[in-house]
Motif scaffolding. Structure first.
Motif, short mmCIF file in Angstrom:
data_model
loop_
_atom_site.label_atom_id
_atom_site.label_comp_id
_atom_site.label_asym_id
_atom_site.label_seq_id
_atom_site.Cartn_x
_atom_site.Cartn_y
_atom_site.Cartn_z
N ALA A 90 0.84 -1.20 0.00
CA ALA A 90 0.00 0.00 0.00
C ALA A 90 0.87 1.25 0.00
N HIS A 91 1.92 1.23 0.79
CA HIS A 91 2.84 2.37 0.87
C HIS A 91 3.49 2.64 -0.49
N SER A 92 3.84 1.57 -1.20
CA SER A 92 4.52 1.72 -2.50
C SER A 92 3.56 2.15 -3.61
N ALA A 93 2.26 2.01 -3.39
CA ALA A 93 1.26 2.31 -4.42
C ALA A 93 0.83 3.77 -4.45
N ALA A 94 1.29 4.57 -3.49
CA ALA A 94 0.80 5.95 -3.39
C ALA A 94 1.85 6.86 -2.76
N ASP A 95 1.52 8.15 -2.74
CA ASP A 95 2.39 9.15 -2.12
C ASP A 95 2.18 9.21 -0.61
N TYR A 96 1.00 8.78 -0.16
CA TYR A 96 0.64 8.87 1.26
C TYR A 96 -0.21 7.65 1.58
N HIS A 97 0.11 6.97 2.67
CA HIS A 97 -0.59 5.74 3.04
C HIS A 97 -1.29 5.89 4.38
N ILE A 98 -2.61 5.74 4.35
CA ILE A 98 -3.41 5.78 5.56
C ILE A 98 -3.95 4.37 5.81
N CYS A 99 -3.73 3.88 7.00
CA CYS A 99 -4.22 2.55 7.37
C CYS A 99 -5.44 2.71 8.27
N GLY A 100 -6.53 2.10 7.88
CA GLY A 100 -7.75 2.12 8.67
C GLY A 100 -7.83 0.88 9.54
N ILE A 101 -7.71 1.07 10.84
CA ILE A 101 -7.80 -0.05 11.78
C ILE A 101 -9.27 -0.21 12.16
N LEU A 102 -9.84 -1.37 11.87
CA LEU A 102 -11.24 -1.61 12.21
C LEU A 102 -11.42 -1.67 13.71
N SER A 103 -12.44 -0.97 14.20
CA SER A 103 -12.74 -1.00 15.63
C SER A 103 -13.13 -2.42 16.04
N ASP A 104 -13.08 -2.68 17.33
CA ASP A 104 -13.47 -4.00 17.83
C ASP A 104 -14.90 -4.34 17.41
N GLU A 105 -15.78 -3.34 17.44
CA GLU A 105 -17.19 -3.56 17.07
C GLU A 105 -17.32 -3.86 15.57
N ALA A 106 -16.54 -3.16 14.75
CA ALA A 106 -16.58 -3.41 13.31
C ALA A 106 -16.12 -4.83 13.00
N VAL A 107 -15.07 -5.28 13.67
CA VAL A 107 -14.57 -6.64 13.45
C VAL A 107 -15.63 -7.66 13.84
N GLN A 108 -16.26 -7.45 14.99
CA GLN A 108 -17.26 -8.39 15.48
C GLN A 108 -18.50 -8.45 14.60
N SER A 109 -18.68 -7.48 13.70
CA SER A 109 -19.83 -7.51 12.80
C SER A 109 -19.68 -8.58 11.72
N PHE A 110 -18.45 -9.11 11.52
CA PHE A 110 -18.27 -10.13 10.47
C PHE A 110 -17.41 -11.32 10.89
N ARG A 111 -16.86 -11.29 12.10
CA ARG A 111 -16.08 -12.44 12.59
C ARG A 111 -15.93 -12.36 14.09
N ARG A 112 -15.17 -13.28 14.67
CA ARG A 112 -14.98 -13.30 16.12
C ARG A 112 -14.27 -12.04 16.61
N LYS A 113 -14.41 -11.77 17.89
CA LYS A 113 -13.77 -10.63 18.53
C LYS A 113 -12.25 -10.75 18.39
N PRO A 114 -11.57 -9.65 18.09
CA PRO A 114 -10.11 -9.73 17.98
C PRO A 114 -9.46 -10.09 19.32
N ILE A 115 -8.34 -10.76 19.26
CA ILE A 115 -7.59 -11.11 20.47
C ILE A 115 -6.95 -9.84 21.05
N ALA A 116 -6.32 -9.06 20.17
CA ALA A 116 -5.73 -7.77 20.59
C ALA A 116 -6.80 -6.70 20.44
N ASN A 117 -6.91 -5.82 21.43
CA ASN A 117 -7.94 -4.78 21.33
C ASN A 117 -7.48 -3.66 20.39
N LEU A 118 -8.38 -2.73 20.11
CA LEU A 118 -8.12 -1.66 19.16
C LEU A 118 -6.86 -0.87 19.50
N LYS A 119 -6.70 -0.48 20.75
CA LYS A 119 -5.53 0.32 21.15
C LYS A 119 -4.22 -0.43 20.88
#
Length: 125
Positions: free
Chosen positions: A30-59
């Motif tokens: 992603a970094h190599s494909a553009a001049d600026y790379h923004i990574c969107g980290i899905l919130s715990d709630e967003a993750v749980q909308s389509f799979r199990r709760k993440p092991i590591a929390n958002l922070k």
């Protein structure tokens, strides 16, 4: 880098739970494909909308990703659909092309309609 010099902005939505080499490769791509790379980290709630709760929390996941050299900025993505974050990015970088980076495991791309309208595209890693 001044906002006016940014012609392409890559956005990579990720869960980044139990971060591994595949995550790193995708974010480096992603970094190599553009001049600026923004990574969107899905919130715990967003993750749980389509799979199990993440092991590591958002922070924890945010701390790992924000310390990578290949990521210029981290945003929290509150829902499965990254469109709201993409709209915010487009408002900040109105002249830049938006490129969403997706891995092969993403079959649903709810941002497709917005990207078409905004002149952006999806690039599969």
């Amino acid at each position: 880098m001044a906002d006016g010099t940014i012609k392409k902005v890559a956005y990579s939505p990720v869960v980044a739970d139990l971060f591994h080499y595949g995550h790193l490769q995708s974010l480096q791509f992603a970094h190599s494909a553009a001049d600026y790379h923004i990574c969107g980290i899905l919130s715990d709630e967003a993750v749980q909308s389509f799979r199990r709760k993440p092991i590591a929390n958002l922070k924890e996941r945010e701390a790992v990703v924000s310390n990578l050299r290949c990521v210029d900025e981290v945003m929290v993505q509150e829902t499965f659909d990254p469109t709201e974050n993409l709209k915010k990015i487009k408002a900040r970088f109105p002249q830049a092309e938006l490129i969403v980076i997706r891995g092969s495991n993403w079959k649903k791309t709810p941002e497709s309609m917005y990207l078409k309208q905004a002149g952006g595209r999806i690039l599969q890693h």
